[in-house]
Design a protein around this motif. Structure first.
Motif, PDB file in Angstrom:
ATOM      1  N   PRO A  85      -3.133   8.546   0.476  1.00  0.00           N
ATOM      2  CA  PRO A  85      -1.728   8.149   0.648  1.00  0.00           C
ATOM      3  C   PRO A  85      -0.937   9.105   1.538  1.00  0.00           C
ATOM      4  O   PRO A  85       0.150   8.766   2.004  1.00  0.00           O
ATOM      5  N   HIS A  86      -1.502  10.299   1.785  1.00  0.00           N
ATOM      6  CA  HIS A  86      -0.845  11.283   2.649  1.00  0.00           C
ATOM      7  C   HIS A  86      -1.168  11.061   4.124  1.00  0.00           C
ATOM      8  O   HIS A  86      -0.538  11.665   4.999  1.00  0.00           O
ATOM      9  N   LEU A  87      -2.156  10.166   4.395  1.00  0.00           N
ATOM     10  CA  LEU A  87      -2.590   9.924   5.769  1.00  0.00           C
ATOM     11  C   LEU A  87      -2.385   8.490   6.239  1.00  0.00           C
ATOM     12  O   LEU A  87      -2.160   8.249   7.422  1.00  0.00           O
ATOM     13  N   THR A  88      -2.483   7.538   5.308  1.00  0.00           N
ATOM     14  CA  THR A  88      -2.483   6.130   5.694  1.00  0.00           C
ATOM     15  C   THR A  88      -1.237   5.738   6.477  1.00  0.00           C
ATOM     16  O   THR A  88      -0.120   6.144   6.144  1.00  0.00           O
ATOM     17  N   LEU A  89      -1.447   4.929   7.511  1.00  0.00           N
ATOM     18  CA  LEU A  89      -0.334   4.422   8.307  1.00  0.00           C
ATOM     19  C   LEU A  89       0.331   3.221   7.655  1.00  0.00           C
ATOM     20  O   LEU A  89       1.353   2.736   8.147  1.00  0.00           O
ATOM     21  N   HIS A  90      -0.253   2.743   6.547  1.00  0.00           N
ATOM     22  CA  HIS A  90       0.349   1.625   5.822  1.00  0.00           C
ATOM     23  C   HIS A  90       1.632   2.066   5.113  1.00  0.00           C
ATOM     24  O   HIS A  90       2.458   1.234   4.745  1.00  0.00           O
ATOM     25  N   ILE A  91       1.766   3.368   4.900  1.00  0.00           N
ATOM     26  CA  ILE A  91       2.967   3.897   4.246  1.00  0.00           C
ATOM     27  C   ILE A  91       3.793   4.667   5.276  1.00  0.00           C
ATOM     28  O   ILE A  91       3.301   5.643   5.850  1.00  0.00           O
ATOM     29  N   PRO A  92       5.012   4.262   5.536  1.00  0.00           N
ATOM     30  CA  PRO A  92       5.863   5.026   6.461  1.00  0.00           C
ATOM     31  C   PRO A  92       6.050   6.453   5.946  1.00  0.00           C
ATOM     32  O   PRO A  92       6.117   6.687   4.740  1.00  0.00           O
ATOM     33  N   LYS A  93       6.113   7.415   6.850  1.00  0.00           N
ATOM     34  CA  LYS A  93       6.218   8.826   6.459  1.00  0.00           C
ATOM     35  C   LYS A  93       7.398   9.090   5.537  1.00  0.00           C
ATOM     36  O   LYS A  93       7.306   9.872   4.594  1.00  0.00           O
ATOM     37  N   GLU A  94       8.516   8.413   5.795  1.00  0.00           N
ATOM     38  CA  GLU A  94       9.711   8.665   4.992  1.00  0.00           C
ATOM     39  C   GLU A  94       9.599   8.108   3.581  1.00  0.00           C
ATOM     40  O   GLU A  94      10.404   8.448   2.705  1.00  0.00           O
ATOM     41  N   GLU A  95       8.593   7.243   3.324  1.00  0.00           N
ATOM     42  CA  GLU A  95       8.437   6.659   1.999  1.00  0.00           C
ATOM     43  C   GLU A  95       7.284   7.266   1.210  1.00  0.00           C
ATOM     44  O   GLU A  95       7.042   6.888   0.064  1.00  0.00           O
ATOM     45  N   ARG A  96       6.563   8.191   1.793  1.00  0.00           N
ATOM     46  CA  ARG A  96       5.382   8.737   1.134  1.00  0.00           C
ATOM     47  C   ARG A  96       5.739   9.509  -0.128  1.00  0.00           C
ATOM     48  O   ARG A  96       6.697  10.268  -0.164  1.00  0.00           O
ATOM     49  N   ILE A  97       4.924   9.283  -1.143  1.00  0.00           N
ATOM     50  CA  ILE A  97       5.068   9.990  -2.404  1.00  0.00           C
ATOM     51  C   ILE A  97       4.180  11.232  -2.397  1.00  0.00           C
ATOM     52  O   ILE A  97       4.550  12.290  -2.894  1.00  0.00           O
ATOM     53  N   THR A  98       2.987  11.062  -1.820  1.00  0.00           N
ATOM     54  CA  THR A  98       2.013  12.146  -1.750  1.00  0.00           C
ATOM     55  C   THR A  98       2.019  12.742  -0.349  1.00  0.00           C
ATOM     56  O   THR A  98       1.856  12.020   0.640  1.00  0.00           O
ATOM     57  N   VAL A  99       2.199  14.040  -0.265  1.00  0.00           N
ATOM     58  CA  VAL A  99       2.185  14.722   1.034  1.00  0.00           C
ATOM     59  C   VAL A  99       1.166  15.853   0.994  1.00  0.00           C
ATOM     60  O   VAL A  99       0.821  16.364  -0.071  1.00  0.00           O
ATOM     61  N   GLY A 107      -9.514  21.082   9.538  1.00  0.00           N
ATOM     62  CA  GLY A 107      -8.165  20.964  10.068  1.00  0.00           C
ATOM     63  C   GLY A 107      -7.393  19.753   9.578  1.00  0.00           C
ATOM     64  O   GLY A 107      -6.185  19.638   9.831  1.00  0.00           O
ATOM     65  N   MET A 108      -8.063  18.841   8.875  1.00  0.00           N
ATOM     66  CA  MET A 108      -7.392  17.652   8.374  1.00  0.00           C
ATOM     67  C   MET A 108      -6.501  18.001   7.180  1.00  0.00           C
ATOM     68  O   MET A 108      -6.818  18.903   6.404  1.00  0.00           O
ATOM     69  N   PRO A 109      -5.371  17.287   7.027  1.00  0.00           N
ATOM     70  CA  PRO A 109      -4.481  17.559   5.890  1.00  0.00           C
ATOM     71  C   PRO A 109      -5.187  17.331   4.559  1.00  0.00           C
ATOM     72  O   PRO A 109      -5.996  16.413   4.415  1.00  0.00           O
ATOM     73  N   ARG A 110      -4.908  18.199   3.586  1.00  0.00           N
ATOM     74  CA  ARG A 110      -5.506  18.075   2.258  1.00  0.00           C
ATOM     75  C   ARG A 110      -4.416  17.674   1.252  1.00  0.00           C
ATOM     76  O   ARG A 110      -3.359  18.290   1.187  1.00  0.00           O
ATOM     77  N   ARG A 111      -4.709  16.632   0.481  1.00  0.00           N
ATOM     78  CA  ARG A 111      -3.777  16.226  -0.572  1.00  0.00           C
ATOM     79  C   ARG A 111      -4.153  16.921  -1.874  1.00  0.00           C
ATOM     80  O   ARG A 111      -5.273  17.423  -2.030  1.00  0.00           O
ATOM     81  N   LYS A 112      -3.248  16.913  -2.807  1.00  0.00           N
ATOM     82  CA  LYS A 112      -3.544  17.430  -4.138  1.00  0.00           C
ATOM     83  C   LYS A 112      -4.497  16.475  -4.848  1.00  0.00           C
ATOM     84  O   LYS A 112      -4.556  15.298  -4.511  1.00  0.00           O
ATOM     85  N   PRO A 113      -5.250  16.936  -5.847  1.00  0.00           N
ATOM     86  CA  PRO A 113      -6.154  16.043  -6.589  1.00  0.00           C
ATOM     87  C   PRO A 113      -5.375  14.873  -7.197  1.00  0.00           C
ATOM     88  O   PRO A 113      -4.202  14.998  -7.551  1.00  0.00           O
TER      89      PRO A 113
END
Length: 305
Positions: A85-99, A107-113
């Motif tokens: 959910p921190h990467l998907t383009l289906h969710i606009p950045k301003e609406e993301r819950i998980t960052v 080098g890829m972004p890591r989300r929390k478990p």
């Protein structure tokens, strides 16, 4: 190309798995057969995933399912989005819950478990974004605590979207109930049997060439010369050209919509979910063997002489 000639699947789900030993351990996957897949995760059948193979986490339980996907590809897209959910383009950045707050070695972004309080809100978010909200999705809850997270999160949203998924709950028998009736994933229909009456109704009309006039444009529908969809409501045999149904459904939809979500039947005034009508039509036109198997009458057992 072979996937283009197949009917819409009877069932394909994205599921949320939770360890019964360590409830904080969550896994997300997809499957057309939840009971079989759960056995694989628990080591009772071949298969499963490496991440769920540790004995210190088994047994696992399926606590949430999302069903109603029009194809396995659609389910896989939703699964990837829910896992990322921190990467998907289906969710606009301003609406993301998980960052992402850290980065992996590559080098890829890591989300929390994953956790229940992150996964459930993300299910809520994904089923409301334009990419997925127009599909006839259902969210099944087999755990009361997971359902509570959904309800609590829903109450924080300002308004429910017009195409919210159908919510289904099955928490099993109460304590002390000795009932052996299947529940949860074991009560799910893995085939087209829930649609049998609808499929039989449409099959009988087309088999005997009783299509008649289109319910919308009143033009005669010639057998095998077009795609004709039928109302799924009990007792109604209203049938029409697929493009006529589409124009009728989109007439009352939001501006710019391309795929309908629902409409009212002009004949019976009953509500119609577009996805239900398309599943029957795809089965009738692409799934001859599946229809024959479903409608085949069981032979009566011979009486002892």
């Amino acid at each position: 190309m072979s996937g283009l000639v197949k009917p819409l699947p009877a069932l394909y789900v994205v599921y949320v798995l939770r360890s019964t030993v360590r409830p904080g351990s969550i896994y997300i996957g997809s499957t057309p057969n939840p009971p079989r897949r759960l056995k694989q995760h628990n080591g009772e059948a071949k298969g499963g995933a490496v991440r769920t193979s540790r004995d210190t986490l088994r047994p696992w339980e399926m606590i949430v399912l999302v069903s109603g996907f029009p194809s396995s590809t659609a389910a896989l897209k939703f699964e990837w989005a829910l896992n990322n959910p921190h990467l998907t383009l289906h969710i606009p950045k301003e609406e993301r819950i998980t960052v992402a707050t850290q980065r992996k070695r590559n080098g890829m972004p890591r989300r929390k478990p994953h956790s229940l309080k992150s996964v459930i809100p993300n299910v809520h978010l994904l089923t409301s974004v334009s990419s997925f909200s127009r599909w006839p999705l259902n969210v099944h809850f087999f755990s009361q605590d997971a359902h509570k997270v959904w309800k609590d999160w829903s109450e924080t949203r300002e308004t429910a979207v017009a195409t919210s998924p159908t919510i289904l709950t099955d928490f099993g028998p109460s304590a002390g109930d000795a009932s052996t009736t299947p529940w949860g994933i074991h009560a799910l229909a893995l085939d087209y049997s829930p649609m049998k009456e609808y499929i039989e109704k449409a099959h009988n009309v087309t088999s005997f060439e009783r299509q008649g006039q289109c319910i919308h444009c009143s033009k005669e529908m010639q057998p095998e010369q077009g795609l004709y969809a039928m109302c799924p409501n009990d007792g109604c045999e209203a049938m029409g050209h697929i493009d006529c149904w589409s124009k009728h459904a989109l007439a009352g939809d939001e501006p710019g919509a391309i795929i309908p979500t629902s409409c009212k039947c002009p004949a019976c005034s009953g509500e119609i979910r577009w996805g239900d009508m398309m599943k029957e039509l795809s089965l009738r036109t692409r799934g001859t063997k599946e229809v024959e198997k479903l409608l085949r009458k069981k032979k009566r057992a011979k009486k002892d002489s």
